[in-house]
Design a protein around this motif. Structure first.
Motif: not given
Length: 291
Positions: A189, A234, A238
């Motif tokens: 991430r 996105r 998430t």
């Protein structure tokens, strides 16, 4: 045709044109095209009709007809409720929602613009009856100009200086400049954020601006408009990729973190600068105690 036909038609046309002029779909795509526009133009036409017939009704001593203006105010309040309810439902399906403050501002704007239509139609009809067609045209143009002035409220670029800053990590903490945004534990991430993220520092121009941009609704409006204009990197589920805006508690600066599809800092600065200063978010502590 009687003596009131042309003045009423002039007021009706000018009022409807004023509503069409005030109805613009931009990058936020609201009102929607085509059906959303039809609804608002139809309500604007009704508002123009009410404003146009008010003066002839008074001149003919049909005072009962004027009470329809009071009824119209109630109906236009329902327009605000309709917009609020529609946008609230839609907001639940946005990847980056507008927020309640932004929705309320939009709803108030749609209600108030119908009152501007009534004022324009009323003034044009009065000018036609009191003077002539040429004066009515001048009043109609003045009504359009007034509508333009009242449509254009404050924007973020009037409240703060906007600076692009590349996001960075200090350990697991994500920062925009010196402003902490959030904690990201997963290395993949972090990589996505560094590749796609953009950061901006909003420095308030005065004490009033500092309080206004601190408002949570104003922050959410900024995040929504940037994500709508430039896209958002996105999907649902998430949370690590959610755009955020956090304050520096020491000096009131606002750090904005976004993940757009179009990574263009200059365009993003333009979009942030054009975000409206929400009426419900504006505070003026610098005027406290002044008459």
């Amino acid at each position: 045709m009687n003596e009131y036909t042309m003045p009423i038609v002039a007021g009706l046309v000018s009022g409807t044109l004023a509503r069409i002029y005030m109805l613009r779909s931009d990058y936020r795509q609201y009102p929607t095209y085509l059906h959303g526009r039809i609804v608002h133009i139809s309500v604007g036409f009704i508002a123009a009709g009410l404003g146009a017939v008010a003066i002839p009704s008074i001149m003919e001593k049909e005072f009962t007809a004027v009470t329809f203006l009071a009824l119209a105010a109630t109906q236009f309040r329902e327009v605000r409720n309709m917009e609020r309810n529609t946008l609230t439902v839609m907001d639940g399906y946005e990847l980056v929602p507008r927020g309640s403050t932004y929705i309320e501002g939009i709803a108030i704007a749609f209600e108030s613009r119908n009152y501007l239509v009534i004022l324009t139609a009323f003034s044009v009809t009065l000018a036609y009856l009191a003077a002539n067609f040429i004066i009515a045209v001048i009043v109609a143009i003045a009504g359009l100009l007034l509508s333009k002035v009242l449509m254009s409220g404050g924007t973020i670029k009037r409240l703060a200086y906007i600076e692009y800053v590349k996001p960075h990590f200090d350990g697991a903490g994500l920062y925009v400049g010196s402003i902490y945004i959030m904690n990201i534990g997963l290395p993949e991430r972090r990589k996505e954020i560094l590749e796609n993220g953009m950061g901006f520092i909003l420095t308030p121009k005065n004490a009033n601006s500092k309080i206004t941009i601190a408002n949570l609704g104003q922050r959410q409006a900024i995040l929504h408009d940037v994500s709508t204009a430039l896209g958002v990197y996105r999907d649902s589920g998430t949370p690590a990729l959610v755009p955020l805006a956090k304050r520096d508690l020491k000096d009131g600066r606002l750090g904005v973190f976004v993940l757009p599809h179009v990574n263009d800092p200059e365009k993003a600065i333009d979009v942030i600068g054009a975000v409206p200063a929400l009426e419900n978010a504006i505070r003026m502590p610098a005027k406290k105690g002044k008459p």
